[in-house]
Motif scaffolding. Structure first.
Motif, PDB file in Angstrom:
ATOM      1  N   GLU A 193      17.833   9.883  -8.613  1.00 17.08           N
ATOM      2  CA  GLU A 193      19.108  10.150  -8.018  1.00 17.08           C
ATOM      3  C   GLU A 193      19.161  10.145  -6.601  1.00 17.08           C
ATOM      4  OE1 GLU A 193      22.412  13.622  -8.657  1.00 17.08           O
ATOM      5  OE2 GLU A 193      20.676  13.301 -10.131  1.00 17.08           O
ATOM      6  N   VAL A 194      20.134   9.236  -6.232  1.00 16.61           N
ATOM      7  CA  VAL A 194      20.019   9.231  -4.696  1.00 16.61           C
ATOM      8  C   VAL A 194      21.565   9.216  -4.245  1.00 16.61           C
ATOM      9  CG1 VAL A 194      19.143   7.855  -2.490  1.00 16.61           C
ATOM     10  CG2 VAL A 194      17.913   7.892  -4.573  1.00 16.61           C
ATOM     11  N   SER A 195      21.744   9.761  -3.138  1.00 15.04           N
ATOM     12  CA  SER A 195      23.093   9.842  -2.431  1.00 15.04           C
ATOM     13  C   SER A 195      23.112   9.817  -0.970  1.00 15.04           C
ATOM     14  CB  SER A 195      23.954  11.089  -2.937  1.00 15.04           C
ATOM     15  OG  SER A 195      23.410  12.355  -2.330  1.00 15.04           O
ATOM     16  N   LYS A 240      23.220  10.781   6.109  1.00  6.22           N
ATOM     17  CA  LYS A 240      22.237  11.681   5.422  1.00  6.22           C
ATOM     18  C   LYS A 240      21.931  11.208   3.916  1.00  6.22           C
ATOM     19  CE  LYS A 240      23.770  15.601   8.270  1.00  6.22           C
ATOM     20  NZ  LYS A 240      24.117  16.968   8.187  1.00  6.22           N
ATOM     21  N   ALA A 241      20.834  10.906   3.823  1.00  5.27           N
ATOM     22  CA  ALA A 241      20.451  10.592   2.464  1.00  5.27           C
ATOM     23  C   ALA A 241      19.619  11.497   1.759  1.00  5.27           C
ATOM     24  CB  ALA A 241      19.103   9.214   2.368  1.00  5.27           C
ATOM     25  N   THR A 242      20.026  11.953   0.216  1.00  3.60           N
ATOM     26  CA  THR A 242      19.651  13.028  -0.641  1.00  3.60           C
ATOM     27  C   THR A 242      18.844  12.180  -1.871  1.00  3.60           C
ATOM     28  OG1 THR A 242      21.030  14.585   0.177  1.00  3.60           O
ATOM     29  CG2 THR A 242      19.753  15.094  -1.641  1.00  3.60           C
ATOM     30  N   ILE A 243      17.511  12.694  -1.992  1.00  6.04           N
ATOM     31  CA  ILE A 243      16.894  11.823  -3.099  1.00  6.04           C
ATOM     32  C   ILE A 243      16.682  13.108  -4.000  1.00  6.04           C
ATOM     33  CG2 ILE A 243      14.709  10.895  -3.983  1.00  6.04           C
ATOM     34  CD1 ILE A 243      14.592   9.622  -1.055  1.00  6.04           C
ATOM     35  N   ASN A 244      16.824  13.368  -5.208  1.00  7.13           N
ATOM     36  CA  ASN A 244      16.789  14.384  -6.105  1.00  7.13           C
ATOM     37  C   ASN A 244      15.378  14.014  -6.961  1.00  7.13           C
ATOM     38  OD1 ASN A 244      19.299  16.215  -6.032  1.00  7.13           O
ATOM     39  ND2 ASN A 244      20.152  14.401  -6.138  1.00  7.13           N
ATOM     40  N   LEU A 292       9.888   7.169   2.945  1.00  8.92           N
ATOM     41  CA  LEU A 292      10.605   7.640   4.504  1.00  8.92           C
ATOM     42  C   LEU A 292      10.494   7.036   5.443  1.00  8.92           C
ATOM     43  CD1 LEU A 292       9.339  11.538   3.704  1.00  8.92           C
ATOM     44  CD2 LEU A 292      11.463  10.266   2.958  1.00  8.92           C
ATOM     45  N   HIS A 293       9.292   6.345   5.587  1.00  6.45           N
ATOM     46  CA  HIS A 293       8.833   5.384   6.998  1.00  6.45           C
ATOM     47  C   HIS A 293       9.973   4.252   6.829  1.00  6.45           C
ATOM     48  CE1 HIS A 293       7.066   3.369   9.990  1.00  6.45           C
ATOM     49  NE2 HIS A 293       6.861   2.381   9.381  1.00  6.45           N
ATOM     50  N   GLU A 294      10.038   3.621   5.804  1.00  5.98           N
ATOM     51  CA  GLU A 294      10.630   2.309   5.619  1.00  5.98           C
ATOM     52  C   GLU A 294      12.063   2.738   5.504  1.00  5.98           C
ATOM     53  OE1 GLU A 294       9.370  -0.707   2.977  1.00  5.98           O
ATOM     54  OE2 GLU A 294       7.223  -0.613   3.760  1.00  5.98           O
ATOM     55  N   GLY A 295      12.662   3.767   4.883  1.00  6.16           N
ATOM     56  CA  GLY A 295      13.860   4.449   4.816  1.00  6.16           C
ATOM     57  C   GLY A 295      14.673   4.033   6.271  1.00  6.16           C
ATOM     58  N   PHE A 296      13.660   4.839   7.280  1.00 12.09           N
ATOM     59  CA  PHE A 296      14.176   4.733   8.585  1.00 12.09           C
ATOM     60  C   PHE A 296      14.067   3.559   9.359  1.00 12.09           C
ATOM     61  CE2 PHE A 296      13.081   9.422   8.128  1.00 12.09           C
ATOM     62  CZ  PHE A 296      14.569   9.785   8.081  1.00 12.09           C
ATOM     63  N   GLU A 297      13.016   2.881   9.137  1.00 11.49           N
ATOM     64  CA  GLU A 297      12.670   1.576   9.634  1.00 11.49           C
ATOM     65  C   GLU A 297      13.700   0.547   9.363  1.00 11.49           C
ATOM     66  OE1 GLU A 297       9.091  -1.546   9.728  1.00 11.49           O
ATOM     67  OE2 GLU A 297       8.468   0.673  10.208  1.00 11.49           O
ATOM     68  N   ALA A 333      19.407   1.004   8.745  1.00 12.09           N
ATOM     69  CA  ALA A 333      20.000   1.583  10.109  1.00 12.09           C
ATOM     70  C   ALA A 333      20.997   2.612   9.789  1.00 12.09           C
ATOM     71  CB  ALA A 333      20.814   0.446  10.939  1.00 12.09           C
ATOM     72  N   ASP A 334      21.469   2.636   8.924  1.00  9.43           N
ATOM     73  CA  ASP A 334      22.457   3.856   8.638  1.00  9.43           C
ATOM     74  C   ASP A 334      22.047   5.090   8.236  1.00  9.43           C
ATOM     75  OD1 ASP A 334      24.531   1.841   8.953  1.00  9.43           O
ATOM     76  OD2 ASP A 334      24.986   1.341   6.779  1.00  9.43           O
ATOM     77  N   ILE A 335      20.594   5.104   7.945  1.00  9.44           N
ATOM     78  CA  ILE A 335      20.018   6.293   7.640  1.00  9.44           C
ATOM     79  C   ILE A 335      19.522   7.239   8.892  1.00  9.44           C
ATOM     80  CG2 ILE A 335      18.046   7.568   6.259  1.00  9.44           C
ATOM     81  CD1 ILE A 335      18.596   5.333   4.122  1.00  9.44           C
ATOM     82  N   ALA A 336      20.163   8.253   8.912  1.00  9.47           N
ATOM     83  CA  ALA A 336      19.402   9.303  10.280  1.00  9.47           C
ATOM     84  C   ALA A 336      18.616  10.325   9.510  1.00  9.47           C
ATOM     85  CB  ALA A 336      20.670   9.737  10.873  1.00  9.47           C
ATOM     86  N   GLU A 337      18.987  10.698   8.362  1.00 10.86           N
ATOM     87  CA  GLU A 337      18.156  11.892   7.712  1.00 10.86           C
ATOM     88  C   GLU A 337      18.059  11.622   6.224  1.00 10.86           C
ATOM     89  OE1 GLU A 337      19.684  16.316   6.699  1.00 10.86           O
ATOM     90  OE2 GLU A 337      19.887  15.797   9.103  1.00 10.86           O
ATOM     91  N   ILE A 338      16.723  12.014   5.828  1.00  9.90           N
ATOM     92  CA  ILE A 338      16.438  12.046   4.543  1.00  9.90           C
ATOM     93  C   ILE A 338      16.076  13.360   3.961  1.00  9.90           C
ATOM     94  CG2 ILE A 338      15.023  11.168   2.662  1.00  9.90           C
ATOM     95  CD1 ILE A 338      14.712   8.559   4.414  1.00  9.90           C
ATOM     96  N   THR A 339      16.558  13.799   2.829  1.00 16.65           N
ATOM     97  CA  THR A 339      16.340  15.055   2.128  1.00 16.65           C
ATOM     98  C   THR A 339      15.686  14.997   0.747  1.00 16.65           C
ATOM     99  OG1 THR A 339      17.934  16.268   3.518  1.00 16.65           O
ATOM    100  CG2 THR A 339      16.907  17.451   1.585  1.00 16.65           C
TER     101      THR A 339
END
Length: 225
Positions: free
Chosen positions: A168-170, A175-179, A198-203, A206-212
């Motif tokens: 489940e991801v939002s 700000k991305a949240t991975i449950n 996490l590395h590839e999500g940021f790399e 471009a729209d992702i600034a934060e992953i929780t």
């Protein structure tokens, strides 16, 4: 619009070696070939072109193609699993292993990783650390289903590729949240690859600034007497 490095696409494919299917996104094809896995997720995969999410030769083949392209490509060993290396075939004393080694057994050896027992000769065990398809020319039939432009779907694709499951991801204002599902911290695949997600999500997105990463635990229900 042609595909370029950095584009996310949905891709269907079937890979064969010596005429035998060894990998496919088609569940019926997997069943027919005898390689079906009940725990696998079948259907087109979301990949980022240029990130080696698929074998190098197939990855490079996608550049310059258009959505809807369906074709075949031959992949030489150097763009697949590499040439066989005789130095990766090692001999060990049988008493090094806790369980009795038998031919075909997959084992892990410190500093070498996973290998396959190819022979047991007296008190010696011969282990091959080459990839099973090393040295082989592969063939792929593929189809580029669509371009994936939605950032949330891109992240979900990366998670499925590395974790082997959907989560489940939002995504809200960068700000991305991975449950995380229960018990994920006991999942060897997750422990090995979550840093890569996490590395590839940021790399790549471009729209992702934060992953929780969120772990949620519920109080167990009391059993009635």
């Amino acid at each position: 619009m042609t595909i370029k490095d950095g584009d996310f696409v949905k891709l269907s494919y079937t890979g064969t070696a010596n005429g035998l299917v060894f990998d496919t996104t088609d569940e019926e094809e997997a069943k027919t070939a005898g390689i079906h896995s009940p725990s696998a997720i079948y259907g087109p995969v979301t990949i980022c072109v240029g990130q080696k999410h698929v074998i190098t030769g197939l990855d490079e083949e996608l550049v310059g193609k258009k959505v809807g392209t369906e074709a075949d490509v031959t992949v030489p060993p150097e763009k697949a699993f590499g040439e066989r290396d005789t130095k990766k075939v090692q001999s060990y004393p049988k008493n090094k292993f806790k369980d009795k080694p038998v031919r075909g057994m997959h084992i892990n050896v410190e500093d070498q990783g996973e290998g396959v027992v190819v022979d047991v000769i007296g008190s010696r065990v011969i282990v091959d650390f080459n990839a099973p398809l090393a040295g082989q020319t592969l063939s792929y039939h593929y189809k580029i289903e669509e371009i994936v432009s939605d950032s949330l779907e891109q992240l979900k694709g990366i998670i499925r590729l590395y974790a082997g499951k959907d989560m489940e991801v939002s995504l809200d204002n960068g700000k991305a949240t991975i449950n995380l599902p229960p018990g994920i911290n006991y999942d060897r695949r997750w422990l090995l690859w979550h840093g890569r997600i996490l590395h590839e999500g940021f790399e790549t997105i471009a729209d992702i600034a934060e992953i929780t990463l969120v772990e949620t635990y519920k109080r167990p229900e009391k059993k009635e007497d």
